[in-house]
Scaffold this active site. Structure first.
Site, PDB file in Angstrom:
ATOM      1  CG  PHE A   1      -0.928  26.050  -2.333  1.00 36.02           C
ATOM      2  CD1 PHE A   1      -2.104  26.058  -3.072  1.00 36.02           C
ATOM      3  CD2 PHE A   1      -0.177  27.217  -2.255  1.00 36.02           C
ATOM      4  CE1 PHE A   1      -2.524  27.227  -3.708  1.00 36.02           C
ATOM      5  CE2 PHE A   1      -0.600  28.381  -2.885  1.00 36.02           C
ATOM      6  CZ  PHE A   1      -1.770  28.390  -3.613  1.00 36.02           C
TER       7      PHE A   1
ATOM      8  CB  CYS B   1      -4.412  18.754   2.820  1.00 33.57           C
ATOM      9  SG  CYS B   1      -5.086  17.319   3.664  1.00 33.57           S
TER      10      CYS B   1
ATOM     11  CB  CYS C   1      28.732   8.930  30.554  1.00 35.33           C
ATOM     12  SG  CYS C   1      29.493   8.461  32.115  1.00 35.33           S
TER      13      CYS C   1
ATOM     14  CB  CYS D   1      31.454  13.429  20.067  1.00 29.92           C
ATOM     15  SG  CYS D   1      31.164  12.153  21.318  1.00 29.92           S
TER      16      CYS D   1
END
Ligand SMILES: Cc1cc2nc3c(=O)[nH]c(=O)nc-3n(C[C@H](O)[C@H](O)[C@H](O)COP(=O)(O)OP(=O)(O)OC[C@H]3O[C@@H](n4cnc5c(N)ncnc54)[C@H](O)[C@@H]3O)c2cc1C
Ligand SMILES: Cc1cc2nc3c(=O)[nH]c(=O)nc-3n(C[C@H](O)[C@H](O)[C@H](O)COP(=O)(O)O)c2cc1C
Ligand code: SF4
Lengths: 418, 448
Positions: free
Chosen positions: A136, A138, A351, A382
Site C-alpha cells: 500500500f 510505493c 568542543c 546539554c
C-alpha cells in the site's frame, strides 16, 4: 568451532530460521537471486511486488546521499513494482517454495481495484507462499490508484485488506507508507479489514539533491526528475519511530510487525527487534553490499545473545518499549556535566567551538596547553561537546548535579554509543 | 629509557572507531584479491567486512579459525608483498591497513578473553612435532584440533622459534608470542622444552614411546658467515646470535657506539634497529647490491631510516680490522653493477668505518635433519613435498623454513597447517587399514 545461537523466531504463526528477510525490491526479483540469497543465510524472502499492471521503468532511476569519507548513507529510487510478466513471477515463487520448503516466502502484491487484490491473493496463495504482503506504499507509482496514495487513504486500506482476506487463508501483512503523520491509523484500518500484521516502512518521499547545472533533482531522466522514495541507513531513525509507535498502540497490541528501513548491521537489526518488530527486512544495504552482509548479522547477533545470556529472540521483541516514554515523563531535575580527559584530548578545540557557537559558552579554552576547561556556572549539561568530540571516550558524562528542586539519587545517562 | 624504546611496540594500535573507519575504506571486492594472497588463508576480505559491519567477534572467529598465529602474523607479515599488495584500493589511493585491522581484532580477542578454538578430547594417535617455531605451532594446533595427542619437542628454553629468538620486540612483543603459544597449549598440546631431538632423545626412542608420526619443523638455526679476514675477532657476530641475546635480555644488552651490519634483508634491518634502540650512536648497513634490490620490506626499511640508520648499498666487505683481539674497524670496497649478476670493484670507493660490533646478517643455514632419517638437498634443506610436507618416510613429514629455505612466518604457518592435514590423512589411512585387517582376521576366525 564457534557455537551459533538459535536465531529462530515465529512470525505470524510461521516458523522462521532467523528473522532476516529480503524486503520486496530488486534484491528478490527472480529465482536465481532468491536462491543465492537463501543460500547465503537469509531466513526468507519477500518477493518483489507483483501485480497485473506492468510498469514501464525509467533510466537512470537511482540517486544517493553521500557524506564525506563514507559509503552512501541514503538511497533514492524511482522504481515501481515488478516489470516481469505476472505468470513468470508466480512460477518462480512456486519453484522457490518447492526447492526451499524450510525457508519462508512472503508474496508482495499490488492491485488496482478490489477484484485484482482478491485475484492476486488467490494466485500467490497457490504458489505455496507462506505470507502475503500488501504493498500500500510505493511512493512513485505512475498510476494513482496504486501505491502510497492508497496507503494514506484509510478507507482504501481497509477495503483492499478485506479484498485480500477474501482471496486467502494465509497471514496477510499491510505494508505501510511513512509519508503520513500517524501510521497507527492506517495500520488499525488494515487490521480491521482483515490483515494479520504490519510491515513498515516503505520508502520516504524525497529529493536527495538538486543539480546546479540542470536545475532539477537527481537522477535526471532527459532533463526532468521526480520526487521519489528514500531508503537506507539514513531512514533508520524514522523507521524505528513508526514501528515503536505502532508497537505501543493499545489497539494494535500483539499485532506482529515486520520492521525495515536502513538495516545494515546486526546492531541495527537488534534495535528493530527491541522496538517491537519480530521480523526484519532489508533492501538498500543488500543493493550496496550484497547478500553476504547477512553473515555478520547472524554471527554478530548470535555473539550478542551469548554475551547477554539471551536464548530466544522472541524474549527481546519490544523490550525497549517500556523505556520509550512521552517527553513529559522525562526527569528534568538534574544536569550532567561533561568530563574532559586531558590525557586523551588531542587539543583540537572542537568542543570549545561548538559550545561557544552552538551552546552556552561554558568552555574556557587554554590556548597555551590547547585544553578545554569547564565553566560549571554556565554549563547546562546539554552534551553537545561529547557528541562533537572526535576522540573516543575523551569527553564523557560526569556526575549529575541536582537542581534546587531535585532529589539526589543514582543517575544513568548515556548519550553516545561507540 | 633505552630499554623502554627497545621493548615498546613501534606501531600504534587502532581504537574501535578508527578500526571501523579503516575497514570502511575497504571496497569489499567481489572475489577479493587480498584473501587469495594470504598463504595461510586468513581471509582478510571476510574479517575486514565483519569489522566494517560491527562484528569484531566474527572477525576474530575468521582469523583464529584460519591462523593459529593470527596475532603474530598481524605484526610481522610482509603485507606489502602479500594481501596489501593485492588490495584493489591501491588503484584509488593506498591499500587498506590489513595488518593493523588484523591486530585490532586479535588485541580484542586477547582483551576480552574470547576463545574461538576448542580441541576435542585427544583420543587419536600420538604425534611428535620437532621444533616450536611457527610451522611447528601450526602443525601442533591443527593436529590437536583433530583430536591427536600432540607433543612439541623444542631444543631451546622458550617456544616460538624465530618469533621468540629473532624478531625484535618493536615489531613483535614477546607477550604476544607467549599468548599464542599458550593458545596452542590450551588446545591440549604438550611441550617438552630443552630437548633436542637427535641428541637428547632419538627418533627411535620416541617411536618406542608410542609416537606414530613426526613433523620436522626445525628451521634454519645456523648463520651464514662472510669469507673475509678478521672474523675471529671479538665483536664479530652473526644476526642470529645477536638477536637471540638481545631479545631475552629485555633491552639490557650493552652495545658499542659504532655498529656495522652486513646484509640487506629484514634480519639486517632488525639487527640495525635493535642496535640503535639499545643505544648505539652510529649504525651502518653495508649491502652488496642496490637499495632497490634489498629484500627487506618497505615498512622495515622506513623504520630503520627513521631511526637514523645509514645504508651503504653496493659495497662489498673486505676485512675486519682489530686491535688486541677486538674489532676496531670495518673495511669495504664499492661495487659497480653491470647487470644483476656482474659487478666490478671500484677501488676509488674504498671505505673504512669505525666499528665496535660487526653483525653478519647474510642468511641462515639449515639444521641437520639426518636424525629423522631425512635426506637433504644441496642447500641442506629437508627433502619433502613443498605443499604437504610428505617425505620418503611414510610417517615423517617436514614443514617451514627447513623445507622452503626460509621464507616468512605466515608461509611456515600455512605449511604447518597443510602438514597437519597430511599427517591426519596418513594416520587415518593406517587406522582404516588396521581396522580392515582386523575385520578380515575376524572373518577368517568366523569361517574357521
Ligand atoms: C631475525 C629474523 C627476523 C625475521 N623477521 C620476519 C618477519 O618480520 N616476518 C616474517 O614473516 N618472517 C620473518 N622471519 C622469518 C621467519 O621467522 C621464519 O620463516 C619462521 O620463523 C620459520 O618458522 P619455522 O617454524 O620453520 O622455524 P623456526 O622459527 O626457525 O623454528 C624452529 C624451531 O625448532 C627448534 N629446533 C631446531 N632443531 C631442533 C631439534 N633437533 N629438536 C628440537 N627443536 C629443534 C629451534 O630451536 C626453533 O625453535 C625472520 C627471521 C629471522 C631470523
Ligand atoms: C530500488 C527499490 C525498489 C523497491 N521496490 C519495492 C517494491 O516493489 N515493493 C515494496 O513493497 N517495496 C519496495 N521497496 C521498498 C523496500 O522494500 C523497503 O521497504 C525500503 O527500501 C526500506 O528498507 P531499506 O532501507 O532496507 O531499503 C523498494 C526499495 C528500493 C530501494
Ligand atoms: S547495475 Fe547492472 S543493470 Fe544497473 S546500470 Fe549497472 S550494469 Fe546496468
Amino acid at each position: 568451532m564457534a557455537k551459533r545461537k538459535d536465531l529462530s523466531i515465529e512470525f505470524c504463526g510461521v516458523k522462521c530460521e532467523n528473522p532476516f528477510f529480503l524486503s520486496s525490491s530488486p534484491v528478490g526479483s527472480n529465482y536465481d537471486m532468491c536462491k543465492k540469497a537463501l543460500e547465503s543465510g537469509w531466513g526468507g524472502i519477500c518477493y518483489k511486488t507483483v501485480g497485473y499492471w506492468i510498469p514501464q521503468e525509467c533510466s537512470p532511476r537511482f540517486d544517493a546521499t553521500r557524506k564525506e569519507g563514507t559509503p552512501f548513507v541514503g538511497f533514492k529510487n524511482m522504481e515501481m513494482i515488478s516489470d516481469k510478466p505476472t505468470e513468470k513471477n508466480l512460477e518462480m515463487m512456486a519453484k522457490l517454495k518447492r526447492d526451499y520448503p524450510d525457508k519462508v516466502l512472503i508474496a508482495s502484491i499490488m492491485g488496482e481495484n478490489e477484484e485484482e487484490w482478491t485475484k492476486l491473493a488467490k494466485a500467490v496463495t497457490e504458489t505455496g507462499a507462506d505470507i502475503i504482503e500488501c504493498n500500500f506504499s510505493c511512493p512513485q507509482m505512475t498510476t494513482h490508484s496504486m501505491g502510497s496514495d492508497v496507503g494514506t487513504n484509510t478507507e482504501l486500506v481497509e477495503k483492499y485488506s478485506a479484498a485480500v482476506r477474501r482471496g486467502t487463508h494465509l497471514p496477510v501483512l499491510a505494508k505501510m507508507t511513512p509519508n503520513i503523520t500517524t501510521m497507527e491509523i492506517s495500520a488499525r484500518a488494515a487490521i480491521k479489514g482483515g490483515a494479520t500484521g504490519i510491515a513498515a516502512i516503505n520508502t520516504i518521499k524525497s529529493i536527495t539533491e538538486v543539480d546546479l547545472d540542470n536545475f532539477t533533482c537527481l537522477p535526471i531522466v532527459n532533463g526532468k526528475s521526480s520526487i521519489s522514495g528514500y531508503s537506507g541507513k539514513a531512514v533508520k531513525p524514522v523507521a524505528l519511530r513508526f514501528i515503536a509507535q505502532m508497537a505501543k498502540d493499545q489497539q494494535l497490541k500483539g499485532i506482529p510487525i515486520s520492521g525495515m528501513g536502513g538495516i545494515e548491521t546486526w546492531e541495527d537489526a537488534v534495535e528493530f527487534l527491541l522496538v517491537g518488530a519480530s521480523n526484519l527486512q532489508v533492501t538498500t544495504s543488500i543493493m550496496q553490499y550484497g547478500y553476504r552482509i547477512v553473515e555478520d548479522m547472524i554471527s554478530g547477533m548470535s555473539y550478542w545473545m551469548e554475551e547477554k545470556g539471551i536464548n530466544q529472540l522472541s524474549d527481546i521483541v519490544g523490550a525497549a518499549l517500556p523505556n520509550i516514554v512521552p517527553a513529559e515523563n522525562i526527569e528534568r531535575d538534574f544536569k550532567v556535566y561533561p568530563k574532559y580527559d586531558h590525557e586523551k584530548c588531542i587539543g583540537c578545540g572542537r568542543c570549545y567551538i561548538s559550545c561557544y557557537d552552538g551552546g552556552h559558552q561554558a568552555i574556557d579554552w587554554d590556548g597555551d596547553k590547547r585544553k578545554p576547561m569547564l565553566n560549571e556556572e554556565k554549563c547546562v549539561g546539554c552534551g553537545l561537546c561529547w557528541i562533537v568530540c572526535p576522540v573516543e571516550k575523551c569527553v564523557t558524562p560526569d556526575k549529575p548535579k541536582f537542581h534546587s528542586f531535585g532529589t539526589p539519587r543514582d543517575i544513568n545517562v548515556i548519550a553516545k554509543r561507540l | 629509557m633505552k630499554g623502554k624504546d627497545y621493548l615498546s611496540e613501534a606501531k600504534k594500535a587502532y581504537s574501535p572507531l578508527n578500526a571501523i573507519e579503516e575497514a570502511a575504506r575497504c571496497l569489499l571486492c567481489h572475489d577479493a584479491p587480498c584473501s587469495k594472497a594470504c598463504p595461510a588463508g586468513t581471509n582478510p576480505e571476510k574479517f575486514i567486512r565483519s569489522i566494517r559491519f560491527r562484528n569484531v567477534k566474527g572477525a576474530v572467529e575468521t582469523i583464529r579459525t584460519a591462523n593459529i598465529l593470527g596475532a603474530a602474523c598481524a605484526r610481522v607479515c610482509p603485507y606489502d608483498k602479500l594481501c596489501e599488495e593485492a588490495c584493489s584500493r591501491t588503484g584509488i589511493d593506498r591499500p587498506i591497513d590489513i595488518g593493523g585491522l588484523q591486530r585490532y581484532a586479535m588485541d580484542f580477542e586477547r582483551a576480552s578473553g574470547m576463545k574461538v578454538l576448542e580441541a576435542p578430547a585427544a583420543a587419536l594417535e600420538k604425534v611428535a612435532v620437532i621444533g616450536s617455531g611457527p610451522a611447528g605451532l601450526a602443525a601442533a594446533a591443527g593436529l590437536a584440533l583433530k583430536g591427536y595427542k600432540v607433543t612439541v619437542f623444542e631444543a631451546r628454553e622458550q617456544a616460538g622459534g624465530w618469533l621468540t629468538y629473532g624478531i625484535v620486540p618493536a615489531r613483535l612483543p614477546q607477550d604476544v608470542v607467549d599468548y599464542e603459544v599458550q593458545y596452542v597449549k590450551d588446545l591440549g598440546v604438550e611441550f617438552r622444552m630443552n630437548t633436542r631431538v637427535g641428541k637428547d632423545v632419538t627418533l627411535a626412542a620416541l617411536e618406542a614411546e608410542g609416537f606414530e608420526a613426526f613433523c620436522v619443523t626445525v628451521g634454519l638455526q645456523g648463520s651464514a658467515t662472510l669469507d673475509i679476514p678478521g672474523l675471529a675477532l671479538s665483536g664479530v657476530t652473526t644476526a642470529a646470535a645477536f638477536l637471540a641475546e638481545a631479545k631475552p635480555s629485555c633491552g639490557a644488552l650493552q652495545v658499542p657506539s659504532d655498529v656495522v651490519v652486513v646484509g640487506g634483508g629484514d634480519v639486517a634491518m632488525d639487527c640495525a634497529t635493535t642496535a640503535k634502540e639499545l643505544g648505539a650512536k652510529k649504525v651502518t648497513i653495508v649491502y652488496r647490491r642496490t637499495v632497490e634490490e634489498m629484500p627487506a620490506n618497505k615498512a622495515e626499511l622506513e623504520y630503520a631510516n627513521k631511526l637514523g640508520v645509514s645504508i651503504l648499498p653496493s659495497f662489498k666487505p673486505v676485512e675486519v680490522i682489530g686491535e688486541n683481539g677486538a674489532v676496531k674497524a670495518f673495511k669495504a670496497v664499492g661495487l659497480d653493477w653491470l647487470d644483476r649478476n656482474t659487478s666490478v670493484e671500484v677501488p676509488e670507493s674504498s671505505i673504512q668505518l669505525k666499528a665496535g660490533l660487526v653483525i653478519q646478517a647474510i642468511g641462515q643455514t639449515a639444521e641437520d635433519v639426518s636424525f629423522a632419517g631425512l635426506g637433504a638437498n644441496s642447500k641442506g634443506l629437508a627433502a619433502a613435498d613443498a605443499e604437504t610436507g610428505k617425505t620418503s618416510i611414510g610417517n615423517v613429514f617436514a614443514a617451514g623454513d627447513i623445507v622452503n629455505g626460509g621464507k616468512t612466518v605466515v608461509e611456515a604457518v600455512a605449511r604447518g597447517k597443510a602438514s597437519a592435514e597430511a599427517i591426519d590423512a596418513y594416520l587415518s589411512s593406517v587406522r582404516e587399514s588396521k581396522a580392515t585387517d582386523k575385520e578380515v582376521a575376524a572373518q577368517k576366525e568366523g569361517v574357521r
